[in-house]
Motif scaffolding. Structure first.
Motif, PDB file in Angstrom:
ATOM      1  N   TYR A  95       0.840  -1.200   0.000  1.00 16.92           N
ATOM      2  CA  TYR A  95       0.000   0.000   0.000  1.00 16.92           C
ATOM      3  C   TYR A  95       0.877   1.252   0.000  1.00 16.92           C
ATOM      4  CZ  TYR A  95      -3.655   3.270   1.544  1.00 16.92           C
ATOM      5  OH  TYR A  95      -4.536   4.321   1.651  1.00 16.92           O
ATOM      6  N   GLY A  96       0.576   2.197  -0.898  1.00 15.62           N
ATOM      7  CA  GLY A  96       1.327   3.443  -0.967  1.00 15.62           C
ATOM      8  C   GLY A  96       2.486   3.414  -1.937  1.00 15.62           C
ATOM      9  N   GLU A  97       2.862   2.235  -2.436  1.00 14.09           N
ATOM     10  CA  GLU A  97       3.930   2.167  -3.435  1.00 14.09           C
ATOM     11  C   GLU A  97       3.358   2.505  -4.809  1.00 14.09           C
ATOM     12  OE1 GLU A  97       7.227  -0.915  -1.729  1.00 14.09           O
ATOM     13  OE2 GLU A  97       5.519  -1.835  -2.729  1.00 14.09           O
ATOM     14  N   TYR A  98       4.164   3.165  -5.631  1.00 12.35           N
ATOM     15  CA  TYR A  98       3.713   3.660  -6.930  1.00 12.35           C
ATOM     16  C   TYR A  98       4.137   2.701  -8.041  1.00 12.35           C
ATOM     17  CZ  TYR A  98       2.203   7.413 -10.090  1.00 12.35           C
ATOM     18  OH  TYR A  98       1.528   8.176 -11.019  1.00 12.35           O
ATOM     19  N   VAL A  99       3.264   2.510  -9.008  1.00 10.56           N
ATOM     20  CA  VAL A  99       3.533   1.595 -10.116  1.00 10.56           C
ATOM     21  C   VAL A  99       4.672   2.134 -10.984  1.00 10.56           C
ATOM     22  CG1 VAL A  99       2.607   0.686 -12.271  1.00 10.56           C
ATOM     23  CG2 VAL A  99       1.210   0.633 -10.218  1.00 10.56           C
ATOM     24  N   THR A 100       5.639   1.271 -11.269  1.00 13.92           N
ATOM     25  CA  THR A 100       6.740   1.626 -12.168  1.00 13.92           C
ATOM     26  C   THR A 100       6.948   0.594 -13.260  1.00 13.92           C
ATOM     27  OG1 THR A 100       8.350   0.546 -10.696  1.00 13.92           O
ATOM     28  CG2 THR A 100       7.973   2.906 -10.360  1.00 13.92           C
ATOM     29  N   THR A 101       6.320  -0.571 -13.128  1.00 15.26           N
ATOM     30  CA  THR A 101       6.543  -1.666 -14.069  1.00 15.26           C
ATOM     31  C   THR A 101       5.289  -1.930 -14.893  1.00 15.26           C
ATOM     32  OG1 THR A 101       8.015  -2.695 -12.441  1.00 15.26           O
ATOM     33  CG2 THR A 101       7.290  -4.064 -14.290  1.00 15.26           C
ATOM     34  N   PRO A 102       5.378  -1.834 -16.233  1.00 15.06           N
ATOM     35  CA  PRO A 102       4.222  -2.192 -17.065  1.00 15.06           C
ATOM     36  C   PRO A 102       3.856  -3.657 -16.869  1.00 15.06           C
ATOM     37  CG  PRO A 102       5.872  -0.993 -18.334  1.00 15.06           C
ATOM     38  CD  PRO A 102       6.521  -1.361 -17.031  1.00 15.06           C
ATOM     39  N   GLY A 103       2.612  -3.998 -17.171  1.00 14.08           N
ATOM     40  CA  GLY A 103       2.120  -5.355 -16.982  1.00 14.08           C
ATOM     41  C   GLY A 103       1.170  -5.414 -15.810  1.00 14.08           C
ATOM     42  N   LEU A 104       0.853  -6.624 -15.355  1.00 12.00           N
ATOM     43  CA  LEU A 104      -0.067  -6.805 -14.232  1.00 12.00           C
ATOM     44  C   LEU A 104       0.671  -6.616 -12.915  1.00 12.00           C
ATOM     45  CD1 LEU A 104      -2.888  -7.580 -13.158  1.00 12.00           C
ATOM     46  CD2 LEU A 104      -2.136  -9.973 -13.212  1.00 12.00           C
ATOM     47  N   ASN A 105       0.174  -5.697 -12.086  1.00 12.50           N
ATOM     48  CA  ASN A 105       0.726  -5.429 -10.759  1.00 12.50           C
ATOM     49  C   ASN A 105      -0.289  -5.835  -9.700  1.00 12.50           C
ATOM     50  OD1 ASN A 105       3.245  -3.099 -10.807  1.00 12.50           O
ATOM     51  ND2 ASN A 105       2.140  -3.486 -12.705  1.00 12.50           N
ATOM     52  N   LEU A 106       0.185  -6.452  -8.610  1.00 11.35           N
ATOM     53  CA  LEU A 106      -0.661  -6.734  -7.450  1.00 11.35           C
ATOM     54  C   LEU A 106      -0.391  -5.659  -6.406  1.00 11.35           C
ATOM     55  CD1 LEU A 106      -0.188 -10.615  -7.050  1.00 11.35           C
ATOM     56  CD2 LEU A 106      -1.854  -9.379  -8.459  1.00 11.35           C
ATOM     57  N   LEU A 107      -1.471  -5.048  -5.876  1.00  7.35           N
ATOM     58  CA  LEU A 107      -1.341  -3.970  -4.903  1.00  7.35           C
ATOM     59  C   LEU A 107      -2.061  -4.342  -3.617  1.00  7.35           C
ATOM     60  CD1 LEU A 107      -0.574  -1.038  -4.091  1.00  7.35           C
ATOM     61  CD2 LEU A 107      -2.732  -0.314  -5.161  1.00  7.35           C
ATOM     62  N   ASN A 108      -1.367  -4.283  -2.502  1.00  8.09           N
ATOM     63  CA  ASN A 108      -1.929  -4.649  -1.204  1.00  8.09           C
ATOM     64  C   ASN A 108      -2.894  -3.565  -0.707  1.00  8.09           C
ATOM     65  OD1 ASN A 108      -2.370  -5.838   1.293  1.00  8.09           O
ATOM     66  ND2 ASN A 108      -0.469  -5.076   2.178  1.00  8.09           N
ATOM     67  N   THR A 109      -4.184  -3.882  -0.718  1.00  5.93           N
ATOM     68  CA  THR A 109      -5.216  -2.986  -0.192  1.00  5.93           C
ATOM     69  C   THR A 109      -6.273  -3.818   0.512  1.00  5.93           C
ATOM     70  OG1 THR A 109      -6.858  -3.045  -1.993  1.00  5.93           O
ATOM     71  CG2 THR A 109      -4.944  -1.621  -2.306  1.00  5.93           C
ATOM     72  N   PRO A 110      -7.158  -3.178   1.286  1.00  7.82           N
ATOM     73  CA  PRO A 110      -8.322  -3.898   1.812  1.00  7.82           C
ATOM     74  C   PRO A 110      -9.301  -4.229   0.686  1.00  7.82           C
ATOM     75  CG  PRO A 110      -7.968  -1.792   2.949  1.00  7.82           C
ATOM     76  CD  PRO A 110      -7.119  -1.782   1.729  1.00  7.82           C
ATOM     77  N   GLY A 111     -10.317  -4.996   1.019  1.00  7.14           N
ATOM     78  CA  GLY A 111     -11.364  -5.289   0.057  1.00  7.14           C
ATOM     79  C   GLY A 111     -12.411  -4.199  -0.007  1.00  7.14           C
ATOM     80  N   ASN A 112     -12.416  -3.287   0.965  1.00  5.84           N
ATOM     81  CA  ASN A 112     -13.364  -2.182   0.972  1.00  5.84           C
ATOM     82  C   ASN A 112     -13.272  -1.409  -0.344  1.00  5.84           C
ATOM     83  OD1 ASN A 112     -13.731   0.909   1.451  1.00  5.84           O
ATOM     84  ND2 ASN A 112     -14.890  -0.036   3.106  1.00  5.84           N
ATOM     85  N   ASP A 113     -14.425  -1.202  -0.994  1.00  5.38           N
ATOM     86  CA  ASP A 113     -14.457  -0.644  -2.345  1.00  5.38           C
ATOM     87  C   ASP A 113     -13.709   0.674  -2.461  1.00  5.38           C
ATOM     88  OD1 ASP A 113     -16.244  -2.722  -2.469  1.00  5.38           O
ATOM     89  OD2 ASP A 113     -18.019  -1.453  -2.608  1.00  5.38           O
ATOM     90  N   VAL A 114     -14.073   1.634  -1.606  1.00  3.56           N
ATOM     91  CA  VAL A 114     -13.522   2.982  -1.740  1.00  3.56           C
ATOM     92  C   VAL A 114     -12.067   3.021  -1.291  1.00  3.56           C
ATOM     93  CG1 VAL A 114     -13.776   5.402  -1.082  1.00  3.56           C
ATOM     94  CG2 VAL A 114     -15.816   4.004  -1.460  1.00  3.56           C
ATOM     95  N   GLU A 115     -11.732   2.325  -0.212  1.00  3.66           N
ATOM     96  CA  GLU A 115     -10.334   2.292   0.231  1.00  3.66           C
ATOM     97  C   GLU A 115      -9.435   1.700  -0.854  1.00  3.66           C
ATOM     98  OE1 GLU A 115     -10.283   1.905   5.049  1.00  3.66           O
ATOM     99  OE2 GLU A 115     -10.961   0.156   3.926  1.00  3.66           O
ATOM    100  N   SER A 116      -9.919   0.639  -1.505  1.00  2.00           N
ATOM    101  CA  SER A 116      -9.129  -0.010  -2.544  1.00  2.00           C
ATOM    102  C   SER A 116      -9.002   0.876  -3.776  1.00  2.00           C
ATOM    103  CB  SER A 116      -9.776  -1.346  -2.922  1.00  2.00           C
ATOM    104  OG  SER A 116      -9.090  -1.952  -3.991  1.00  2.00           O
TER     105      SER A 116
END
Length: 535
Positions: free
Chosen positions: A414-435
């Motif tokens: 959470y809070g890390e910025y995407v730098t690599t093209p392709g599919l990225n997995l991002l650690n967030t809650p399942g809550n719609d708005v938070e995610s």
């Protein structure tokens, strides 16, 4: 004739009802006949075999639960007779090959985007106001009222007109009229939040990363930041977070600290004058053609139903695969909703260390939830359960379909910025708005949001394209749904056909030719994650 039952994966031992079925009804499925022993509502699952207590229940080809009691063949699965269960994963067991979809028709296509100095390309041009601490929320709200009244196209809400007529006693309400924008090429948006002080220092540091991500997102032309002065989230912490993401950022930022400026009036006077001049300059930025590889899509689901993992989510998965094949970026988040499919995702990681990071983040997240007296098995909401998603693993297996089948190129906390093209997995809650908030903070410039029950979520700086899993929802709530994938359930269209149509729609939205329903409703949701508190 519409099919009545569907098996999602060849290995599954449960079937999904596509329409309401009645006790005693006989349904021909594949080479056998199934007699329903209970009523079954559309979207719910029935046993394709008899289950003894403890037997494994397989859907989407993975373990999604075990039998809590004897379940007869043709009986509906419920929270009473099934309990959550998922496979334990310790590491990568192999690699999964990928066949990229045909992208011939899109490889030379472009979208009309906003080119930033750092090479990123936005789909919107937004000047953003936000506070570093909740103490400044009132001042942000004052500024919002000032700027929206004077700068932005403004239509009086018909319910406001109704109240006006009730107050005046005049039953005839005048028609609300539009005012023209002062600036036609920029949106001015405002964020408030409840963070920045109190809690633990890590909360403020995480919020700094999120806000820095919003500043760095190419949809943002520049920002106005309000600080009180004494809060945990100091201006320097925010600046350091932005520098960590983009050391050479040239984006215009104006910052005001109330405790250094005297009265509220003095501060707001300076804010209005300086921000207006900056907004005028940002309004001169024009859209220009950009390759589709510059698109970054967030993949979200909320208010899911039993059809989400069959129609809407796999459609997003196909779009994700197409964009990845074009050199673009997709972000899959909601880690509690990846529970049960960890092995597949680990095996899809292009580097073993990425798979290790993913499992570490998953385990740490789950431990924090357990320590708080809960568990991932508590993730399905009452609405999910009512519409057929009865275990977290079942919900997760369907939710993960949004990520398609392409390799996992990077794993982000959470809070890390995407730098690599392709599919990225991002650690967030399942809550719609938070995610959704987190994906945009990590660089998503468009978010695809699937729903089976109806969710009116939007975002201040990124278009949210709302995708319904069923036509009933799209008909009932047309004001929030952009795309209906119900044709997949009816068998009128394939996942591939829906995905191709969706990619064309995304290009139109990214180019400003099509306005999303969330933007038309002025839906601007923003909720930071207080880590370990939300599931």
């Amino acid at each position: 004739m519409q099919k009545k039952l569907i098996k999602v994966h060849p290995y599954d031992n449960v079937l999904v009802a596509l329409i309401n079925l009645e006790n005693g009804e006989q349904v021909n499925f594949e080479d056998s006949q199934i007699t329903l022993v209970t009523d079954v509502k559309a979207k719910h699952k029935i046993a394709a075999q008899k289950f003894e207590i403890g037997d494994r229940i397989i859907m989407y080809g993975v373990l999604v639960g075990t039998a809590n009691s004897i379940i007869e063949k043709g009986e509906v699965l419920t929270t009473e007779n099934v309990k959550h269960q998922s496979e334990k994963v310790s590491g990568k067991t192999g690699s999964i090959g990928w066949t990229a979809p045909n992208i011939e028709r899109w490889k030379d296509k472009t979208f009309e985007g906003y080119h930033r100095e750092d090479g990123q390309v936005g789909t919107e041009n937004v000047w953003l106001f936000f506070p570093l601490v909740f103490c400044e929320n009132r001042n942000i709200e004052i500024l919002k009222d000032i700027f929206e009244r004077e700068l932005l196209k403004h239509k009086v809400n018909k319910h406001q007109m109704l109240l006006r007529s009730l107050v005046s006693g005049n039953e005839e309400t005048e028609e609300a009229k539009d005012n023209e924008d002062v600036f036609g090429n920029i949106d001015v948006k405002f964020i408030t939040h409840q963070g920045g002080c109190g809690g633990i220092r890590q909360d403020s540091e995480l919020l700094a990363k999120l806000l820095a991500g919003y500043v760095n997102n190419p949809n943002v032309a520049g920002v106005t930041v309000l600080s009180l002065g004494c809060q945990n989230l100091q201006i320097e912490i925010f600046k350091n977070a932005l520098k960590a993401i983009n050391p050479d950022s040239q984006k215009p930022i104006v910052i005001y600290e109330q405790q250094q400026m005297g009265t509220v009036d003095e501060m707001l006077t300076a804010v209005v004058k300086d921000s207006f001049e900056a907004i005028k300059k940002a309004n001169n930025i024009q859209r220009k053609p950009a390759p589709l590889s510059k698109l970054r899509i967030g993949l979200e689901c909320g208010g899911s139903d039993g059809f989400s993992g069959i129609s809407a989510n796999p459609t997003l998965g196909h779009v994700s695969d197409m964009l990845v094949a074009l050199g673009g970026t997709a972000i899959l988040s909601e880690f509690p909703e990846l529970c049960g499919v960890e092995q597949e995702l680990v095996n899809r990681c292009v580097e073993e260390e990425k798979g290790v990071k993913f499992l570490q983040l998953m385990k740490a997240f789950e431990k924090s939830v357990v320590d708080a007296g809960s568990g991932f098995d508590m993730n399905p909401s009452p609405g999910n359960i009512k519409d057929g998603l009865i275990t977290d693993a079942m919900k997760s297996a369907g939710a993960a379909k949004k990520g398609g089948t392409s390799p996992v190129c990077d794993v982000l906390d959470y809070g890390e910025y995407v730098t690599t093209p392709g599919l990225n997995l991002l650690n967030t809650p399942g809550n719609d708005v938070e995610s959704t908030t987190a994906m945009v903070g990590s660089g998503a410039t468009v978010v695809l949001f699937t729903t089976g029950l109806g969710t009116p979520t939007g975002n201040p700086i990124a278009p949210i394209i709302k995708v319904s899993s069923n036509t009933e929802l799209a008909t009932k709530m047309p004001d929030i749904i952009d795309i209906d994938t119900g044709a997949v359930i009816r068998g009128d269209k394939t996942i591939e056909e829906m995905g191709e149509a969706m990619l064309d729609f995304i290009i139109d939205v990214a180019s400003g030719r099509t306005i999303t329903k969330a933007k038309l409703l002025n839906q601007n949701d923003f909720i930071p994650w207080k880590r370990g508190v939300s599931l």
